[in-house]
Design a protein around this motif. Structure first.
Motif, PDB file in Angstrom:
ATOM      1  N   GLY A 166      50.541  -5.207  -0.457  1.00  0.00           N
ATOM      2  CA  GLY A 166      49.620  -4.450  -0.707  1.00  0.00           C
ATOM      3  C   GLY A 166      48.359  -4.288  -1.608  1.00  0.00           C
ATOM      4  N   PRO A 167      48.301  -3.019  -2.446  1.00  0.00           N
ATOM      5  CA  PRO A 167      47.170  -3.018  -3.553  1.00  0.00           C
ATOM      6  C   PRO A 167      47.753  -3.585  -4.891  1.00  0.00           C
ATOM      7  CG  PRO A 167      48.670  -1.186  -3.532  1.00  0.00           C
ATOM      8  CD  PRO A 167      49.941  -2.123  -2.628  1.00  0.00           C
ATOM      9  N   PHE A 168      48.737  -4.845  -4.485  1.00  0.00           N
ATOM     10  CA  PHE A 168      49.419  -5.522  -5.665  1.00  0.00           C
ATOM     11  C   PHE A 168      48.311  -6.736  -5.987  1.00  0.00           C
ATOM     12  CE2 PHE A 168      52.477  -1.817  -5.507  1.00  0.00           C
ATOM     13  CZ  PHE A 168      52.460  -1.452  -6.420  1.00  0.00           C
ATOM     14  N   TYR A 169      47.459  -7.100  -7.069  1.00  0.00           N
ATOM     15  CA  TYR A 169      47.010  -8.389  -7.064  1.00  0.00           C
ATOM     16  C   TYR A 169      47.762  -9.414  -8.502  1.00  0.00           C
ATOM     17  CZ  TYR A 169      44.016  -6.901  -3.201  1.00  0.00           C
ATOM     18  OH  TYR A 169      43.216  -6.807  -1.994  1.00  0.00           O
ATOM     19  N   ALA A 170      47.288 -10.337  -8.214  1.00  0.00           N
ATOM     20  CA  ALA A 170      47.329 -10.938  -9.469  1.00  0.00           C
ATOM     21  C   ALA A 170      46.800 -12.713  -9.626  1.00  0.00           C
ATOM     22  CB  ALA A 170      49.123 -12.074  -9.177  1.00  0.00           C
TER      23      ALA A 170
END
Length: 178
Positions: free
Chosen positions: A110-114
């Motif tokens: 989803g909206p979680f980026y690394a």
């Protein structure tokens, strides 16, 4: 008033935390002169630091292709001998800034980026790369073929060590048929 202030503070902390996941680790500089079209296609994982999302997987590959929205489709695939089946994860990646810099934000959830930071790259033929994540607990050596010559491996290990990575923790990935 106190509740509104707390909400704003919590929102601020969330934003700071999420932004921190797309940063670059200390002593690491993303490659410059990056050309996305040359990076597209299939890469073999030669070595990696151990993480639960890849635990027990062999024959790991990452395939990059363009998305309609201008981003990059990421398809990671590996074979689980324990389960006798292939495991796949599909994600999306976008440049963090300038598209000539090898620094992406990638998401599988989803909206979680690394961060996906390319810290070394064969800029001539795009045959190998050294990649890190948002901190020094992530490291991958990737190549266009299932093996990589020892001279290139040694060069990439030296660069990682100079940047502060403990390369003795690398897992060397098997690429033999199941």
């Amino acid at each position: 008033m106190l509740i509104k202030s707390m909400r704003q503070f919590c929102l601020f902390l969330l934003v700071v935390t999420l932004m921190g996941c797309t940063g670059v680790p200390d002593n690491v500089k993303p490659v410059e002169g990056f050309e996305l079209p040359k990076y597209m296609g299939k890469w073999y994982e030669i070595a990696r630091f151990d993480h639960s999302f890849e635990e027990g997987l062999s024959q790991v590959t990452a395939t990059y292709s363009m998305r309609e929205d201008g981003g990059v489709k990421v398809l990671n695939r590996g074979f689980s001998k324990e389960e006798s089946e292939w495991d796949e994860a599909e994600g999306k990646a976008y440049f963090v800034g300038d598209p000539s810099i090898g620094h992406f934000k990638v998401s599988f959830f989803g909206p979680f980026y690394a961060s996906y930071v390319i810290m070394a790259l064969d800029k001539k033929d795009y045959q190998y790369s050294l990649v890190t994540g948002p901190d020094k607990s992530y490291l991958w050596i990737l190549a266009r073929t299932p093996t990589l010559d020892q001279t290139t491996i040694n060069q990439l290990l030296k660069q990682a060590q100079l940047a502060g990575y403990d390369t003795s923790q690398l897992i060397w990935v098997a690429h033999t048929a199941p």
